[in-house]
Design a protein around this motif. Structure first.
Motif, short mmCIF file in Angstrom:
data_model
loop_
_atom_site.label_atom_id
_atom_site.label_comp_id
_atom_site.label_asym_id
_atom_site.label_seq_id
_atom_site.Cartn_x
_atom_site.Cartn_y
_atom_site.Cartn_z
N ILE A 1 -9.56 -2.35 0.89
CA ILE A 1 -10.92 -1.82 0.95
C ILE A 1 -10.89 -0.36 1.41
O ILE A 1 -9.93 0.09 2.04
N THR A 2 -11.93 0.36 1.10
CA THR A 2 -11.97 1.80 1.37
C THR A 2 -11.73 2.12 2.84
O THR A 2 -10.99 3.06 3.17
N GLU A 3 -12.34 1.34 3.74
CA GLU A 3 -12.19 1.60 5.17
C GLU A 3 -10.75 1.45 5.62
O GLU A 3 -10.25 2.25 6.43
N ASP A 4 -10.06 0.42 5.11
CA ASP A 4 -8.65 0.22 5.47
C ASP A 4 -7.77 1.31 4.85
O ASP A 4 -6.80 1.76 5.47
N TYR A 5 -8.10 1.70 3.62
CA TYR A 5 -7.36 2.79 2.98
C TYR A 5 -7.47 4.06 3.82
O TYR A 5 -6.46 4.73 4.09
N ASN A 6 -8.67 4.37 4.28
CA ASN A 6 -8.87 5.58 5.09
C ASN A 6 -8.13 5.48 6.42
O ASN A 6 -7.60 6.49 6.92
N ARG A 7 -8.07 4.29 6.99
CA ARG A 7 -7.32 4.11 8.24
C ARG A 7 -5.84 4.34 8.03
O ARG A 7 -5.18 5.00 8.84
N LEU A 8 -5.30 3.80 6.97
CA LEU A 8 -3.88 3.98 6.68
C LEU A 8 -3.56 5.45 6.40
O LEU A 8 -2.53 5.96 6.86
N VAL A 9 -4.43 6.13 5.67
CA VAL A 9 -4.24 7.55 5.42
C VAL A 9 -4.25 8.32 6.73
O VAL A 9 -3.42 9.22 6.96
N HIS A 10 -5.19 7.97 7.62
CA HIS A 10 -5.28 8.63 8.93
C HIS A 10 -3.99 8.42 9.72
O HIS A 10 -3.44 9.36 10.30
N LYS B 1 -4.22 3.41 -3.22
CA LYS B 1 -5.54 2.79 -3.11
C LYS B 1 -5.63 1.66 -4.13
O LYS B 1 -6.06 1.84 -5.26
N THR B 2 -5.22 0.46 -3.71
CA THR B 2 -5.20 -0.70 -4.59
C THR B 2 -6.51 -1.47 -4.49
O THR B 2 -7.32 -1.26 -3.58
N GLU B 3 -6.70 -2.40 -5.42
CA GLU B 3 -7.92 -3.22 -5.42
C GLU B 3 -8.02 -4.09 -4.18
O GLU B 3 -9.12 -4.42 -3.72
N LYS B 4 -6.88 -4.49 -3.62
CA LYS B 4 -6.87 -5.36 -2.46
C LYS B 4 -7.14 -4.61 -1.15
O LYS B 4 -7.32 -5.22 -0.10
N TRP C 1 0.79 -1.22 0.00
CA TRP C 1 0.00 0.00 0.00
C TRP C 1 0.83 1.28 0.00
O TRP C 1 0.30 2.37 -0.24
N LEU C 2 2.13 1.16 0.23
CA LEU C 2 2.98 2.36 0.29
C LEU C 2 3.56 2.66 -1.09
O LEU C 2 4.14 1.80 -1.73
#
Length: 286
Positions: free
Chosen positions: A199-208, A194-197, A175-176
Motif C-alpha cells: 500500500i502507498t503508506e507502507d511504500y512511503n515508509r520503506l522509501v523513508h 511499488k508493487t500491488e501488495k 519490495w527490494l
C-alpha cells in the motif's frame, strides 16, 4: 558466500522498564539530588511503556506528541541522565544495556542488515521523547552508521516512521529491486518497488527508511563488489551454458534464497543480472 543483508525483524526484549528503573535508582547514592526526583517518575515510566507497546503493535507511535512529553526541562534532564550516566556507564545499568544490545541476529544491525551492532539507538529520540530514554522497547541494537544517520526528529505521520525492528515485518512482501547501470564496469541501482501488495503508506515508509539509512548507496557498493568478485565465474558460466541455461540456473539460486529470506540485496542483484540484456548480450560476452 556472503551472509544475506536485509532489514531484520527482532523479538521484543524480555525486559520491562520497571525492573530497569528500580535497579538504576537503587544504584544511586542517597546524596544524589536526582534520586528522589527520579523515584517520582517510576509509575509514569511504566504507564508510558504500556502506551508505547500498545501503539507500537498498531504501528501508531507517530501519535505520541513530543511537545506533550517534553515540557518539563528538569524531568527531561533527569531521564536523559538516567540513560547516559546510569544505564550506559554504571555496572548495574550496563548489564541491561548489553542484554538489549545482544538481542539481535548474527550481531547485525537490524536497520541496515549489514554492519555490526555497536550501540543502542533510541527509536524515538531521547532528546524529543525523554520519557522513553530507558524503555527497553525503544532501545534498538544498531551500528554506529545507522545510529549516526538517524536524526533526532519528531515523528508526526505514519510514513515518517522508520521500520521498527520489534513491531514491523515486511518480509512477506517482495519490495527490494535493483537494476544494472551500464558502464565500463557495471554498477547497481537499488530502490523500493511499488508493487500491488504494498500500500502507498507502507511504500512511503520503506522509501523513508531507505533514505534515512542510505541503503541504496550501501547495497550498491555491496553488489558492485560482489559482482566484480564473481565476474569471471559469470562470464565462464554464460559462455559455456548459453543464455537460457544461465538464466535458469540463476533463477534456481534466487528461488533457493527466497525460501530462507526475501528482500536481500543479493537476491535483488541476481534478478537485476538476468533482467539486463546489456549485461547478458554485451558485457559478459566481451
Amino acid at each position: 558466500m556472503l551472509r544475506s543483508k536485509r532489514m531484520i525483524k527482532l523479538e521484543k526484549p524480555q525486559l520491562e522498564v520497571s525492573e530497569v528503573v528500580d535497579v538504576l535508582i537503587n544504584s544511586m547514592r542517597n546524596s544524589n539530588n536526582r534520586k528522589e526526583s527520579i523515584k517520582k517518575y517510576r509509575n509514569e515510566l511504566i504507564e508510558f511503556e504500556n502506551k508505547y507497546d500498545e501503539l507500537g503493535s498498531k504501528q501508531q507511535l507517530y501519535i505520541l506528541n513530543s511537545n506533550d512529553l517534553n515540557k518539563n526541562e528538569e524531568k527531561k534532564n533527569d531521564l536523559i541522565y538516567l540513560y547516559e550516566e546510569k544505564l550506559v556507564k554504571s555496572k548495574e545499568g550496563r548489564k541491561y544495556y548489553n542484554q538489549i544490545k545482544a538481542n539481535t541476529k548474527f550481531d547485525k544491525c537490524p536497520y541496515c542488515g549489514h554492519e555490526r551492532v555497536e550501540t543502542l539507538d533510541h527509536y524515538l529520540p531521547k532528546s524529543n521523547y525523554p520519557i522513553f530514554s530507558i524503555t527497553p522497547l525503544n532501545l534498538i541494537p544498531a551500528c554506529f552508521n545507522c545510529n549516526h544517520n538517524k536524526l533526532d526528529e519528531d515523528i508526526n505521520r505514519y510514513d515518517e516512521m522508520i521500520i521498527h525492528p520489534y513491531y514491523d515485518d515486511f518480509s512477506k512482501i517482495e519490495w527490494l529491486k535493483a537494476e544494472v547501470i551500464p558502464n565500463e564496469e557495471p554498477s547497481f541501482f537499488f530502490s523500493v518497488a511499488k508493487t500491488e501488495k504494498l500500500i502507498t503508506e507502507d511504500y512511503n515508509r520503506l522509501v523513508h527508511h531507505f533514505e534515512v539509512f542510505k541503503l541504496a548507496e550501501l547495497y550498491s557498493a555491496n553488489a558492485s563488489r560482489e559482482f566484480q568478485n564473481k565476474k569471471k565465474y559469470f562470464k565462464e558460466k554464460l559462455l559455456f551454458y548459453g543464455n537460457e541455461e544461465f538464466i535458469k540456473d540463476i533463477k534456481s539460486e534466487i528461488e533457493s534464497r527466497k525460501e530462507k529470506e526475501t528482500n536481500t540485496w543479493e537476491i535483488a542483484m541476481l534478478e537485476a543480472i538476468i533482467n539486463s540484456q546489456w549485461l547478458l548480450e554485451e558485457y559478459l560476452k566481451s
